[in-house]
Design an enzyme around this catalytic site. Sequence first.
Site, short mmCIF file in Angstrom:
data_model
loop_
_atom_site.label_atom_id
_atom_site.label_comp_id
_atom_site.label_asym_id
_atom_site.label_seq_id
_atom_site.Cartn_x
_atom_site.Cartn_y
_atom_site.Cartn_z
N LEU A 51 0.85 -1.17 0.00
CA LEU A 51 0.00 0.00 0.00
C LEU A 51 0.90 1.23 0.00
O LEU A 51 2.01 1.19 0.53
CB LEU A 51 -0.89 0.05 1.25
CG LEU A 51 -1.96 -1.04 1.42
CD1 LEU A 51 -2.63 -0.89 2.78
CD2 LEU A 51 -3.00 -0.97 0.32
N ASP A 52 0.42 2.33 -0.57
CA ASP A 52 1.15 3.58 -0.49
C ASP A 52 1.33 3.99 0.97
O ASP A 52 0.52 3.62 1.84
CB ASP A 52 0.40 4.71 -1.22
CG ASP A 52 0.40 4.53 -2.73
OD1 ASP A 52 1.19 3.72 -3.24
OD2 ASP A 52 -0.40 5.22 -3.39
N ARG A 53 2.35 4.80 1.22
CA ARG A 53 2.62 5.27 2.58
C ARG A 53 1.38 5.89 3.24
O ARG A 53 1.06 5.61 4.40
CB ARG A 53 3.74 6.32 2.54
CG ARG A 53 4.06 6.93 3.91
CD ARG A 53 4.81 8.24 3.75
NE ARG A 53 6.09 8.05 3.12
CZ ARG A 53 7.24 7.91 3.78
NH1 ARG A 53 7.24 7.93 5.10
NH2 ARG A 53 8.36 7.76 3.14
#
Length: 330
Positions: A139-141
């Site tokens: 997942l993105d940050r």
Amino acid sequence: MSAVQQRLVSQDEDGMRLDRWFAHHFPQLGFGRLQKLIRNGEVKVDKAKVTTSTRVVAGQTVRIPPIDDPETVKPVKVRDEDADFLRDLIIYEDDDIYVFNKPSGLAVQGGSGTYRHLDGMLKSLPNKKGEPPRLVHRLDRDTSGCLVVAKTHAAASHFGTVFRSRSARKIYWAVVAGNPHPQQGEISCFLAKQGGMDGEQVVVVKNGTPGAQHSTTYYSTTDTASRRFAWVTLKPVTGRTHQLRVHMAQLGTPIIGDPRYFNIENWQGAPGLGEGLHLHARRIAFPLRGGKRLDISAPLPPHMRQSFDALGFDPDRYDIQQQDPEEEGA
């Protein structure tokens, strides 16, 4: 000094950036030192020169130079507080996997300037063989929600195949600026990465553009707050970098709090909105190794719960297993 090593890229590591591959296998190797080794041509993949951002492919061979000299080695700290932190994030666990509710703002993997990340903290939860758990997907940050992590190499290989074959069903919730038109539909376009002043950016490109990858997302408007905001349910078919964020911006309804792709000039928010990216991996469903299908949901992060309250959206209105809004008109 150790000898040169040759190591095969495993199936579950297919597509991983080279710097992250090294961070997983050789956490004692600092990023700066890795960059120097790569610049000097001491690190190669299938005998070819590489960069830190090169993505490895399953079956390739990585050349690893001697890396145990004092200049290279930095101690790897395994902290009890990391284990406690991760245990608090668990929303499902069995002999094969953890499912974490990843908080917004926590990077999944390390990189230039990123020292605290989930992949590094996983070393605090070793299995019976002393091996750290392995990421199955990413997942993105700033995206919160369901993140699957395998406890063993065998489980990582199995679930890596599950996710690559698209047998896993992912459901995201987002709060966007404006109302999507039409209210539900499909977004399909080609995306490519390009460098920018603020780092890597993903843009919509024509088919045939070098590096272009096809991307598809289904979306459905679950609720609206006047014409200024909407709660949108997203089902990604493909898994491209920043896909959902770019797709919603392309639709003209960018995700609230997106520092890269929010593109409405002179936009003003509303009182009480939370701060941060309003994108949450709400639900994930996929087959376990025993054949049973897991269907798990993650509670909203605090900043999105705050915005839902401010806008009058009720996340508890839907029974998660029976009447999720993404089922309507699917």
